[in-house]
Design an enzyme around this catalytic site. Structure first.
Site, PDB file in Angstrom:
ATOM      1  N   ASP A  19       0.829  -1.209   0.000  1.00  0.00           N
ATOM      2  CA  ASP A  19       0.000   0.000   0.000  1.00  0.00           C
ATOM      3  C   ASP A  19       0.864   1.261   0.000  1.00  0.00           C
ATOM      4  OD1 ASP A  19      -2.270   1.498   0.051  1.00  0.00           O
ATOM      5  OD2 ASP A  19      -2.764   1.111   2.146  1.00  0.00           O
ATOM      6  N   GLY A  20       0.349   2.294  -0.631  1.00  0.00           N
ATOM      7  CA  GLY A  20       0.986   3.608  -0.552  1.00  0.00           C
ATOM      8  C   GLY A  20       1.592   4.113  -1.852  1.00  0.00           C
ATOM      9  N   GLY A  22       0.064   5.410  -4.419  1.00  0.00           N
ATOM     10  CA  GLY A  22      -0.562   6.666  -4.820  1.00  0.00           C
ATOM     11  C   GLY A  22       0.013   7.845  -4.050  1.00  0.00           C
ATOM     12  N   ARG A  23       0.131   7.678  -2.727  1.00  0.00           N
ATOM     13  CA  ARG A  23       0.679   8.762  -1.895  1.00  0.00           C
ATOM     14  C   ARG A  23       2.138   9.036  -2.234  1.00  0.00           C
ATOM     15  NH1 ARG A  23      -1.339   6.112   3.411  1.00  0.00           N
ATOM     16  NH2 ARG A  23      -1.920   4.531   1.881  1.00  0.00           N
ATOM     17  N   ARG A  32      -0.644   8.685 -10.279  1.00  0.00           N
ATOM     18  CA  ARG A  32      -0.644   7.482  -9.444  1.00  0.00           C
ATOM     19  C   ARG A  32       0.052   6.307 -10.126  1.00  0.00           C
ATOM     20  NH1 ARG A  32      -3.970   7.360  -5.267  1.00  0.00           N
ATOM     21  NH2 ARG A  32      -4.327   5.137  -5.537  1.00  0.00           N
ATOM     22  N   HIS A  36       2.723   3.182  -8.997  1.00  0.00           N
ATOM     23  CA  HIS A  36       2.571   1.740  -9.216  1.00  0.00           C
ATOM     24  C   HIS A  36       3.796   1.175  -9.955  1.00  0.00           C
ATOM     25  CE1 HIS A  36      -1.374   1.953  -7.575  1.00  0.00           C
ATOM     26  NE2 HIS A  36      -1.932   2.556  -8.603  1.00  0.00           N
ATOM     27  N   GLU A  66     -12.018  -4.884  -5.328  1.00  0.00           N
ATOM     28  CA  GLU A  66     -12.556  -3.532  -5.096  1.00  0.00           C
ATOM     29  C   GLU A  66     -11.822  -2.468  -5.938  1.00  0.00           C
ATOM     30  OE1 GLU A  66     -11.852  -5.655  -2.352  1.00  0.00           O
ATOM     31  OE2 GLU A  66     -13.968  -6.189  -2.464  1.00  0.00           O
ATOM     32  N   ASN A  67     -10.645  -2.815  -6.439  1.00  0.00           N
ATOM     33  CA  ASN A  67      -9.867  -1.826  -7.196  1.00  0.00           C
ATOM     34  C   ASN A  67     -10.521  -1.443  -8.536  1.00  0.00           C
ATOM     35  OD1 ASN A  67      -6.570  -2.992  -6.116  1.00  0.00           O
ATOM     36  ND2 ASN A  67      -7.864  -1.391  -5.270  1.00  0.00           N
ATOM     37  N   ARG A 184       1.653  -4.964   6.119  1.00  0.00           N
ATOM     38  CA  ARG A 184       0.960  -3.914   5.369  1.00  0.00           C
ATOM     39  C   ARG A 184       1.776  -2.642   5.478  1.00  0.00           C
ATOM     40  NH1 ARG A 184      -5.242  -2.608   4.277  1.00  0.00           N
ATOM     41  NH2 ARG A 184      -4.875  -0.850   2.895  1.00  0.00           N
ATOM     42  N   ARG A 190      -5.456  -2.213   8.299  1.00  0.00           N
ATOM     43  CA  ARG A 190      -6.646  -2.963   7.875  1.00  0.00           C
ATOM     44  C   ARG A 190      -6.222  -4.194   7.099  1.00  0.00           C
ATOM     45  NH1 ARG A 190      -8.034   2.129   6.402  1.00  0.00           N
ATOM     46  NH2 ARG A 190      -7.316   1.802   4.261  1.00  0.00           N
TER      47      ARG A 190
HETATM   48  C1  FPP Z   1      -1.930   0.249  -3.185  1.00  0.00           C
HETATM   49  O1  FPP Z   1      -1.459   1.555  -3.286  1.00  0.00           O
HETATM   50  C2  FPP Z   1      -1.418  -0.559  -4.236  1.00  0.00           C
HETATM   51  C3  FPP Z   1      -2.170  -1.154  -5.198  1.00  0.00           C
HETATM   52  C4  FPP Z   1      -3.638  -0.973  -5.315  1.00  0.00           C
HETATM   53  C5  FPP Z   1      -1.582  -1.969  -6.232  1.00  0.00           C
HETATM   54  C6  FPP Z   1      -0.297  -2.682  -5.890  1.00  0.00           C
HETATM   55  C7  FPP Z   1       0.453  -2.803  -7.136  1.00  0.00           C
HETATM   56  C8  FPP Z   1       1.813  -2.743  -7.270  1.00  0.00           C
HETATM   57  C9  FPP Z   1       2.748  -2.677  -6.141  1.00  0.00           C
HETATM   58  C10 FPP Z   1       2.420  -2.715  -8.586  1.00  0.00           C
HETATM   59  C11 FPP Z   1       1.821  -3.658  -9.495  1.00  0.00           C
HETATM   60  C12 FPP Z   1       2.433  -4.997  -9.362  1.00  0.00           C
HETATM   61  C13 FPP Z   1       1.990  -5.977 -10.146  1.00  0.00           C
HETATM   62  C14 FPP Z   1       2.673  -7.298 -10.132  1.00  0.00           C
HETATM   63  C15 FPP Z   1       0.822  -5.771 -11.030  1.00  0.00           C
HETATM   64  P1  FPP Z   1      -2.517   2.712  -3.429  1.00  0.00           P
HETATM   65  O2  FPP Z   1      -2.663   3.001  -4.866  1.00  0.00           O
HETATM   66  O3  FPP Z   1      -3.802   2.335  -2.764  1.00  0.00           O
HETATM   67  O4  FPP Z   1      -1.801   3.869  -2.679  1.00  0.00           O
HETATM   68  P2  FPP Z   1      -2.479   5.007  -1.818  1.00  0.00           P
HETATM   69  O5  FPP Z   1      -3.199   4.334  -0.695  1.00  0.00           O
HETATM   70  O6  FPP Z   1      -1.311   5.813  -1.383  1.00  0.00           O
HETATM   71  O7  FPP Z   1      -3.410   5.746  -2.726  1.00  0.00           O
END
Ligand code: FPP
Length: 238
Positions: A19-20, A22-23, A32, A36, A66-67, A184, A190
């Site tokens: 997680d993280g 996006g931030r 974002r 990734h 949910e994504n 996490r 969570r």
């Molecule tokens: C959460 O960060 C991350 C995800 C929803 C995707 C995880 C994906 C990767 C690490 C790269 C892709 C890897 C593969 C193998 C496809 P967030 O976007 O929710 O971050 P935020 O909470 O800061 O917005």
């Protein structure tokens, strides 16, 4: 005298909610998808580090059921990254003895991505040096519902004799041990629908680091925290 417990060892199976991204990107004024992309680099480092630290299996949460609620552009970027990662790294992972598996709903993935996943699974089926499980289009509740449907089908609708071990055979994760440690990143506390059945007895380590900054030192810290908890647990039953 109480029997001595074995000294703490590395967790066999580590699962990670990455997680993280996006931030991390927002902090740099970037889209974002940039976060990734950097997340894939962190994943590469983590797979290497896990093997070096004696971990046998890594399960990573790459795309949740949910994504789909995210903007189409971001969903596309995540699909493209999985395609790119598996395609670009397959030779290397296969030659290092990594067994690759995907868990999650396969419908809705698109033929080309499905073929890439199936090819990677098929090619690495007999590898046993390390197991990398990619949870993609995965949700724990969704997995449980699909498992219940498969169980009902296999048992002609009569589940009265079904026990936990019998049910587990219908989960996407059949054949894998439960995760010893779930990490996490990004400071959120969570489970977010990840491995709901499998994490029943896992240790959880929550870290403030944003996923793109996660590296071998971060994994070591999480494993040390896990080992400390094991030691405390060993201390109470003497
Ligand atoms: C959460 O960060 C991350 C995800 C929803 C995707 C995880 C994906 C990767 C690490 C790269 C892709 C890897 C593969 C193998 C496809 P967030 O976007 O929710 O971050 P935020 O909470 O800061 O917005």
């Amino acid at each position: 005298m109480a029997e001595m417990r074995k000294p703490p060892t590395a967790p066999r199976h580590v699962a990670i909610i990455m997680d993280g991204n996006g931030r991390w990107a927002a902090a740099r004024g970037r889209p974002r998808a940039f976060g990734h992309r950097q997340g894939v680099e962190a994943l590469r480092k983590t797979v290497r580090a896990a093997g070096d630290l004696g971990v046998e299996q890594l399960t990573v949460f790459s795309f949740s059921t949910e994504n789909w609620r995210r903007p189409a552009e971001e969903v596309d970027a995540l699909f493209e990254l999985l395609r790119m990662y598996v395609t670009a790294d397959l030779d290397k992972l296969a030659s290092e003895g990594v067994n690759i598996q995907a868990i999650g709903r396969r419908d809705g993935l698109g033929r080309d991505l499905l073929e890439i996943i199936e090819r990677a699974e098929e090619r690495t089926r007999d590898n046993d040096q390390f197991k990398l499980v990619i949870a993609f289009n995965y949700g724990g509740r969704d997995e449980l519902v699909r498992a219940a449907q498969r169980a009902a089908e296999a048992h002609d609708g009569d589940l009265s004799g079904l026990d936990e071990a019998g049910f587990e055979r219908f989960l996407d994760t059949k054949g894998s041990p439960d995760p010893d440690l779930v990490i996490r990143t990004s400071g959120e506390h969570r489970i977010s629908n990840f491995l709901l059945w499998q994490a029943a007895y896992s240790e959880f380590v929550f870290m403030d680091v944003l996923w793109p900054d996660f590296d071998e030192a971060s994994l070591k810290m999480a494993i040390e925290e896990y080992a400390m908890r094991e030691r405390r647990y060993g201390g109470v039953d003497g």
